[in-house]
Design a protein around this motif. Sequence first.
Motif, PDB file in Angstrom:
ATOM      1  N   PRO A 290      -0.035  23.470 -14.739  1.00 27.99           N
ATOM      2  CA  PRO A 290       0.873  24.618 -14.683  1.00 27.99           C
ATOM      3  C   PRO A 290       1.957  24.382 -13.636  1.00 27.99           C
ATOM      4  CG  PRO A 290      -1.421  25.319 -14.472  1.00 27.99           C
ATOM      5  CD  PRO A 290      -1.412  23.819 -14.410  1.00 27.99           C
ATOM      6  N   GLU A 291       3.109  24.971 -13.867  1.00 26.68           N
ATOM      7  CA  GLU A 291       4.244  24.788 -12.965  1.00 26.68           C
ATOM      8  C   GLU A 291       3.888  25.125 -11.520  1.00 26.68           C
ATOM      9  OE1 GLU A 291       8.904  25.566 -13.231  1.00 26.68           O
ATOM     10  OE2 GLU A 291       7.728  27.428 -13.277  1.00 26.68           O
ATOM     11  N   ALA A 292       3.149  26.201 -11.309  1.00 23.26           N
ATOM     12  CA  ALA A 292       2.797  26.613  -9.943  1.00 23.26           C
ATOM     13  C   ALA A 292       1.986  25.526  -9.235  1.00 23.26           C
ATOM     14  CB  ALA A 292       2.023  27.921  -9.973  1.00 23.26           C
ATOM     15  N   THR A 293       1.103  24.870  -9.943  1.00 25.22           N
ATOM     16  CA  THR A 293       0.293  23.801  -9.355  1.00 25.22           C
ATOM     17  C   THR A 293       1.163  22.591  -9.022  1.00 25.22           C
ATOM     18  OG1 THR A 293      -1.618  24.555 -10.615  1.00 25.22           O
ATOM     19  CG2 THR A 293      -1.730  22.325  -9.704  1.00 25.22           C
ATOM     20  N   ARG A 294       2.036  22.219  -9.954  1.00 23.57           N
ATOM     21  CA  ARG A 294       2.922  21.079  -9.699  1.00 23.57           C
ATOM     22  C   ARG A 294       3.850  21.330  -8.521  1.00 23.57           C
ATOM     23  NH1 ARG A 294       6.567  20.455 -13.031  1.00 23.57           N
ATOM     24  NH2 ARG A 294       6.069  22.073 -14.516  1.00 23.57           N
ATOM     25  N   THR A 295       4.428  22.525  -8.444  1.00 19.52           N
ATOM     26  CA  THR A 295       5.354  22.799  -7.344  1.00 19.52           C
ATOM     27  C   THR A 295       4.618  22.769  -6.005  1.00 19.52           C
ATOM     28  OG1 THR A 295       5.131  25.192  -7.638  1.00 19.52           O
ATOM     29  CG2 THR A 295       6.976  24.124  -8.736  1.00 19.52           C
ATOM     30  N   ARG A 296       3.405  23.264  -5.985  1.00 20.18           N
ATOM     31  CA  ARG A 296       2.613  23.220  -4.745  1.00 20.18           C
ATOM     32  C   ARG A 296       2.275  21.775  -4.381  1.00 20.18           C
ATOM     33  NH1 ARG A 296       0.570  25.189  -0.476  1.00 20.18           N
ATOM     34  NH2 ARG A 296      -1.635  25.173  -0.012  1.00 20.18           N
ATOM     35  N   LEU A 297       1.890  20.982  -5.373  1.00 22.60           N
ATOM     36  CA  LEU A 297       1.526  19.589  -5.140  1.00 22.60           C
ATOM     37  C   LEU A 297       2.683  18.791  -4.545  1.00 22.60           C
ATOM     38  CD1 LEU A 297      -0.578  17.299  -5.494  1.00 22.60           C
ATOM     39  CD2 LEU A 297       0.370  16.948  -7.771  1.00 22.60           C
ATOM     40  N   PHE A 298       3.891  19.027  -5.048  1.00 23.91           N
ATOM     41  CA  PHE A 298       5.047  18.256  -4.593  1.00 23.91           C
ATOM     42  C   PHE A 298       5.843  18.960  -3.497  1.00 23.91           C
ATOM     43  CE2 PHE A 298       4.122  16.545  -8.813  1.00 23.91           C
ATOM     44  CZ  PHE A 298       3.882  15.232  -8.447  1.00 23.91           C
TER      45      PHE A 298
ATOM     46  N   ASP B 164       0.824  -1.212   0.000  1.00 23.10           N
ATOM     47  CA  ASP B 164       0.000   0.000   0.000  1.00 23.10           C
ATOM     48  C   ASP B 164       0.859   1.264   0.000  1.00 23.10           C
ATOM     49  OD1 ASP B 164      -2.300  -1.504  -0.085  1.00 23.10           O
ATOM     50  OD2 ASP B 164      -2.873  -1.148   2.002  1.00 23.10           O
ATOM     51  N   ILE B 165       1.934   1.267   0.754  1.00 22.89           N
ATOM     52  CA  ILE B 165       2.826   2.431   0.779  1.00 22.89           C
ATOM     53  C   ILE B 165       3.390   2.688  -0.612  1.00 22.89           C
ATOM     54  CG2 ILE B 165       5.056   3.289   1.626  1.00 22.89           C
ATOM     55  CD1 ILE B 165       4.357   1.819   4.313  1.00 22.89           C
ATOM     56  N   VAL B 166       3.885   1.645  -1.276  1.00 19.76           N
ATOM     57  CA  VAL B 166       4.456   1.805  -2.623  1.00 19.76           C
ATOM     58  C   VAL B 166       3.388   2.311  -3.594  1.00 19.76           C
ATOM     59  CG1 VAL B 166       5.461   0.578  -4.591  1.00 19.76           C
ATOM     60  CG2 VAL B 166       6.316   0.141  -2.279  1.00 19.76           C
ATOM     61  N   LEU B 167       2.201   1.735  -3.530  1.00 17.43           N
ATOM     62  CA  LEU B 167       1.132   2.170  -4.442  1.00 17.43           C
ATOM     63  C   LEU B 167       0.739   3.624  -4.205  1.00 17.43           C
ATOM     64  CD1 LEU B 167      -1.130  -1.019  -4.458  1.00 17.43           C
ATOM     65  CD2 LEU B 167       0.274  -0.142  -6.351  1.00 17.43           C
ATOM     66  N   VAL B 168       0.622   4.006  -2.941  1.00 18.04           N
ATOM     67  CA  VAL B 168       0.239   5.398  -2.646  1.00 18.04           C
ATOM     68  C   VAL B 168       1.360   6.345  -3.056  1.00 18.04           C
ATOM     69  CG1 VAL B 168      -0.410   7.042  -0.841  1.00 18.04           C
ATOM     70  CG2 VAL B 168      -1.408   4.755  -0.850  1.00 18.04           C
ATOM     71  N   GLN B 169       2.606   5.982  -2.794  1.00 17.12           N
ATOM     72  CA  GLN B 169       3.705   6.851  -3.231  1.00 17.12           C
ATOM     73  C   GLN B 169       3.737   6.966  -4.758  1.00 17.12           C
ATOM     74  OE1 GLN B 169       7.099   5.191  -0.900  1.00 17.12           O
ATOM     75  NE2 GLN B 169       7.354   7.347  -0.334  1.00 17.12           N
ATOM     76  N   ALA B 170       3.473   5.859  -5.432  1.00 19.21           N
ATOM     77  CA  ALA B 170       3.500   5.869  -6.899  1.00 19.21           C
ATOM     78  C   ALA B 170       2.405   6.746  -7.485  1.00 19.21           C
ATOM     79  CB  ALA B 170       3.366   4.446  -7.439  1.00 19.21           C
ATOM     80  N   THR B 171       1.342   6.970  -6.732  1.00 14.39           N
ATOM     81  CA  THR B 171       0.221   7.752  -7.257  1.00 14.39           C
ATOM     82  C   THR B 171       0.045   9.109  -6.574  1.00 14.39           C
ATOM     83  OG1 THR B 171      -1.312   6.585  -5.783  1.00 14.39           O
ATOM     84  CG2 THR B 171      -1.024   5.691  -8.009  1.00 14.39           C
ATOM     85  N   THR B 172       1.001   9.468  -5.712  1.00 14.16           N
ATOM     86  CA  THR B 172       0.949  10.788  -5.075  1.00 14.16           C
ATOM     87  C   THR B 172       2.283  11.519  -5.118  1.00 14.16           C
ATOM     88  OG1 THR B 172       1.549   9.927  -2.887  1.00 14.16           O
ATOM     89  CG2 THR B 172      -0.823  10.084  -3.395  1.00 14.16           C
ATOM     90  N   GLY B 173       3.375  10.781  -5.108  1.00 15.46           N
ATOM     91  CA  GLY B 173       4.694  11.396  -4.994  1.00 15.46           C
ATOM     92  C   GLY B 173       5.025  11.819  -3.570  1.00 15.46           C
ATOM     93  N   LEU B 174       4.240  11.370  -2.594  1.00 15.89           N
ATOM     94  CA  LEU B 174       4.510  11.736  -1.204  1.00 15.89           C
ATOM     95  C   LEU B 174       5.836  11.153  -0.727  1.00 15.89           C
ATOM     96  CD1 LEU B 174       1.010  11.184   0.426  1.00 15.89           C
ATOM     97  CD2 LEU B 174       2.243  13.352   0.298  1.00 15.89           C
ATOM     98  N   ARG B 175       6.526  11.923   0.083  1.00 11.99           N
ATOM     99  CA  ARG B 175       7.710  11.408   0.754  1.00 11.99           C
ATOM    100  C   ARG B 175       7.261  10.328   1.743  1.00 11.99           C
ATOM    101  NH1 ARG B 175       8.032  17.026   0.622  1.00 11.99           N
ATOM    102  NH2 ARG B 175       9.832  17.818  -0.533  1.00 11.99           N
TER     103      ARG B 175
ATOM    104  N   GLY C 296      11.111   5.091  -2.824  1.00 11.33           N
ATOM    105  CA  GLY C 296       9.925   5.935  -2.739  1.00 11.33           C
ATOM    106  C   GLY C 296      10.088   7.324  -3.308  1.00 11.33           C
ATOM    107  N   HIS C 297      11.256   7.907  -3.116  1.00 10.37           N
ATOM    108  CA  HIS C 297      11.458   9.278  -3.580  1.00 10.37           C
ATOM    109  C   HIS C 297      11.435   9.375  -5.110  1.00 10.37           C
ATOM    110  CE1 HIS C 297      12.209  13.186  -1.788  1.00 10.37           C
ATOM    111  NE2 HIS C 297      12.954  13.481  -2.829  1.00 10.37           N
TER     112      HIS C 297
END
Length: 177
Positions: free
Chosen positions: A140-148, A9-20, A124-125
């Motif tokens: 847009p770049e601003a949205t991506r930077t905020r997301l990550f 589950d951790i790998v799947l969630v990281q793969a679909t969110t990019g969360l640390r 994960g990273h």
Amino acid sequence: MIERAACIDIVLVQATTGLRTTELCMRPLADWRVEKDGTAIVELSPEVTKTRTGRPVPVLAPDVSTRLAARLKAQRKVGSPWLFSSPSDPAKVWDPRNRDLKLALLYMELAEKLDIPMFEHERGHSWRTTNNTLLYDALPEATRTRLFGHTAAVNRHHYTAVTNTEAVVEAAKVLQG
């Protein structure tokens, strides 16, 4: 079995969110919600992020959101306050050293079985770069930077790998006439 299911589950969630890993695994259930459309979202407060910038992070794959919703329900049922609780005590968060060791073993297995040598060292990273690159032209770049959770400059330098060779080949054909 409990540890392996959690690692998957951790790998799947990281793969679909990019969360640390820490952003994901140290989150209590109270930080998660499932929208009416089934999308799972974690609300990261400023104090729990590396950059001290809070942000909501959606799970980008419906199947993973469904799996995560089931995990949320199961954790609530056993009375755990944690999404990824200790396998031996649902009242406690999973010890990061133990968790990371189990994750490393899963990634090594994935590296071998799926022939993805990168997973022997990058784990994960790497999903942060993958998702950032996949969303490069879509957001847009601003949205991506905020997301990550980075500045635009850091995001451009470290978390995008624009390598669409088809576009490069097509551009070269146009230039060659």
